[in-house]
Design an enzyme around this catalytic site. Structure first.
Site, PDB file in Angstrom:
ATOM      1  N   LYS A  91     -81.519  65.856  54.774  1.00 35.12           N
ATOM      2  CA  LYS A  91     -80.389  65.517  55.659  1.00 35.12           C
ATOM      3  C   LYS A  91     -80.187  66.603  56.709  1.00 35.12           C
ATOM      4  O   LYS A  91     -79.920  66.312  57.881  1.00 35.12           O
ATOM      5  CB  LYS A  91     -79.116  65.345  54.840  1.00 35.12           C
ATOM      6  N   ASP A 114     -83.391  69.456  45.759  1.00 37.61           N
ATOM      7  CA  ASP A 114     -82.369  68.425  45.981  1.00 37.61           C
ATOM      8  C   ASP A 114     -81.068  68.976  46.540  1.00 37.61           C
ATOM      9  O   ASP A 114     -79.997  68.509  46.205  1.00 37.61           O
ATOM     10  CB  ASP A 114     -82.088  67.658  44.672  1.00 37.61           C
ATOM     11  N   HIS A 156     -86.988  63.345  50.485  1.00 36.84           N
ATOM     12  CA  HIS A 156     -85.927  63.669  51.439  1.00 36.84           C
ATOM     13  C   HIS A 156     -85.156  62.393  51.745  1.00 36.84           C
ATOM     14  O   HIS A 156     -85.710  61.451  52.289  1.00 36.84           O
ATOM     15  CB  HIS A 156     -86.520  64.241  52.728  1.00 36.84           C
TER      16      HIS A 156
HETATM   17  P1  IMP Z   1     -93.909  68.797  39.558  1.00 36.28           P
HETATM   18  O1  IMP Z   1     -93.922  69.646  40.773  1.00 36.28           O
HETATM   19  O2  IMP Z   1     -93.783  67.336  39.877  1.00 36.28           O
HETATM   20  O3  IMP Z   1     -95.051  69.079  38.631  1.00 36.28           O
HETATM   21  O4  IMP Z   1     -92.598  69.176  38.749  1.00 36.28           O
HETATM   22  C1  IMP Z   1     -92.448  70.470  38.198  1.00 36.28           C
HETATM   23  C2  IMP Z   1     -90.971  70.825  38.043  1.00 36.28           C
HETATM   24  O5  IMP Z   1     -90.356  70.866  39.330  1.00 36.28           O
HETATM   25  C3  IMP Z   1     -90.146  69.813  37.254  1.00 36.28           C
HETATM   26  O6  IMP Z   1     -89.124  70.483  36.557  1.00 36.28           O
HETATM   27  C4  IMP Z   1     -89.552  68.909  38.317  1.00 36.28           C
HETATM   28  O7  IMP Z   1     -88.356  68.288  37.893  1.00 36.28           O
HETATM   29  C5  IMP Z   1     -89.298  69.906  39.425  1.00 36.28           C
HETATM   30  N1  IMP Z   1     -89.382  69.300  40.764  1.00 36.28           N
HETATM   31  C6  IMP Z   1     -90.499  69.067  41.490  1.00 36.28           C
HETATM   32  N2  IMP Z   1     -90.175  68.544  42.681  1.00 36.28           N
HETATM   33  C7  IMP Z   1     -88.830  68.445  42.716  1.00 36.28           C
HETATM   34  C8  IMP Z   1     -87.895  68.011  43.719  1.00 36.28           C
HETATM   35  O8  IMP Z   1     -88.217  67.621  44.824  1.00 36.28           O
HETATM   36  N3  IMP Z   1     -86.581  68.080  43.378  1.00 36.28           N
HETATM   37  C9  IMP Z   1     -86.172  68.551  42.182  1.00 36.28           C
HETATM   38  N4  IMP Z   1     -86.999  68.973  41.230  1.00 36.28           N
HETATM   39  C10 IMP Z   1     -88.319  68.926  41.495  1.00 36.28           C
HETATM   40 MG    MG Z   2     -85.427  65.684  46.117  1.00 39.13          MG
END
Ligand code: IMP
Ligand code: MG
Length: 289
Positions: A18, A13, A42
Site C-alpha cells: 500500500k 505484512d 502486496h
Molecule cells: P517461506 O519464505 O515461504 O519459506 O516462509 C518462511 C517463513 O517466512 C515462514 O514463517 C513464513 O510465514 C514467513 N513469510 C514468508 N513470506 C512472508 C510474507 O510475505 N509475509 C509474512 N510472512 C512471510
Molecule cells: Mg504479505
C-alpha cells in the site's frame, strides 16, 4: 538520490504494498521495481478494487511508471500472467533475463517438505526450493528461457543505469520484513533471502550510491504468519478476532490467520539501523485502541 527504497520493518505484512502504491502516485516515479518471491503478497486498494499482487510492482497504479522485475525476482509464470491481465499493465513491464522461474517441481518439493511447511511455516510457493537450486548451481529456467515472457525481457541493470544517467527516479519495492531476513532475522523462522534495503538494490542490479530515501514500514503492533517469535503475543480470542476481521490480518498468499503481538521497539531500532531508514511509514493505525 534517485532510488527510494521501501521495506518491511517487522515480521512481514506491514502494508508495504500500500505504501509503494501511494508513493508511486505521490512521488510520480518513472520506474517501480519489485524484487523477491511470490510468497509475499502486496495488497493494494485502488479505484474500489482490491489487487493482491505477488509479483507485479504495486506502483502499477501510476499509469506513467515503467514496471521492472530484477534478477533477484522469482516468478511463477501462471501467477504473473494473471496479474498482467488484472492490472492491464503488461505494456509497461520489463523483466531481467536472469529472474528465476519457480517451476512446479519447486513448489511441489517445498509443499512435500514437512519441516519447511511445519516447523518453518513456509508459505509453500517454492521460493526456497528455487533459491536453493540457484545456490547449488543446478539447472534452472530463467525468465529468458520462458517463451511466455519473451516480450518483456530487457537488460535491466543496463536499462536502469541508463535511465539514472538521464535523471529518472525510481521506487524500489522490497518484500517481507526485517524479522524474516535470512541474514538479520529470527533464524530459522526466516525466508530464503535477505530482506533489507541493500539486498533489494543488489537484486535489482543497482549500486548503493543511488540509494535515496529508505522507507521502513511498520504497524503499531507486530504480526507473524506461522511459527517464530512474537513478543507479548495476544492470545485472547475476542481481541484477536478484531485484528483478523477489521484489520484483515489473514495471510494474503497463505490464507493463514496471523499471530499478533505488541509493538517491539528493539526490532524497530534494529530495522532502522540495518536498513539505514530515513522515513517511517505506519499502517493500520486505526487498530490502535
Ligand atoms: P517461506 O519464505 O515461504 O519459506 O516462509 C518462511 C517463513 O517466512 C515462514 O514463517 C513464513 O510465514 C514467513 N513469510 C514468508 N513470506 C512472508 C510474507 O510475505 N509475509 C509474512 N510472512 C512471510
Ligand atoms: Mg504479505
Amino acid at each position: 538520490m534517485p532510488v527510494d527504497i521501501v521495506g518491511g520493518g517487522q515480521g512481514g505484512d506491514e502494508g508495504t504494498g500500500k505504501i509503494c502504491a501511494y508513493l508511486a502516485v505521490k512521488g510520480d516515479y518513472d520506474y517501480s521495481i519489485r524484487v523477491g518471491g511470490p510468497n509475499a503478497g502486496h495488497t493494494i486498494f485502488f479505484n474500489d478494487k482490491i489487487y493482491t499482487l505477488k509479483t507485479m510492482p504495486g506502483g502499477f497504479v501510476n499509469k506513467r511508471a515503467k514496471l521492472v522485475l530484477g534478477a533477484g525476482t522469482y516468478i511463477i509464470t501462471d501467477w504473473l500472467e494473471k496479474e498482467i491481465a488484472l492490472t492491464g499493465a503488461g505494456n509497461r513491464l520489463l523483466i531481467d533475463p536472469h529472474a528465476v522461474i519457480i517451476e512446479p517441481r519447486h513448489t511441489a518439493s517445498e509443499r512435500a517438505d514437512a519441516r519447511m511447511m511445519g516447523k518453518i511455516g513456509s508459505v509453500g510457493t517454492g521460493l526456497g526450493a528455487a533459491v536453493r537450486d540457484r545456490i547449488d548451481r543446478k539447472p534452472l529456467r530463467f525468465a529468458k528461457d520462458e517463451p511466455r515472457l519473451k516480450k518483456y525481457i530487457k537488460d535491466v541493470p543496463e536499462l536502469l543505469n541508463k535511465a539514472l544517467a538521464r535523471g529518472s527516479r525510481m521506487l524500489l519495492e522490497g518484500t517481507q520484513g526485517m524479522k524474516l531476513s535470512n541474514l538479520h532475522g529470527e533464524y530459522p523462522f526466516v525466508t530464503s533471502r535477505d530482506t533489507t534495503a541493500s539486498t533489494f538494490m543488489g537484486e535489482a542490479g543497482l549500486g548503493p550510491k543511488y540509494a535515496g530515501e529508505v522507507y521502513a514500514v511498520f504497524k503499531p503492533y507486530v504480526t507473524r504468519v506461522g511459527p517464530g517469535m512474537v513478543a507479548n503475543e495476544i492470545k485472547d480470542k475476542k481481541v484477536l478476532s478484531r485484528y483478523h476481521t477489521v484489520g484483515r490480518e489473514v495471510g494474503s498468499v497463505s490464507g493463514r490467520l496471523r499471530r499478533v503481538g505488541a509493538f517491539d521497539m528493539d526490532v524497530a531500532r534494529q530495522t532502522v539501523s540495518i536498513n539505514s531508514a530515513t522515513r517511517l511509514a505506519i499502517t493500520h493505525i486505526d487498530l490502535l485502541e
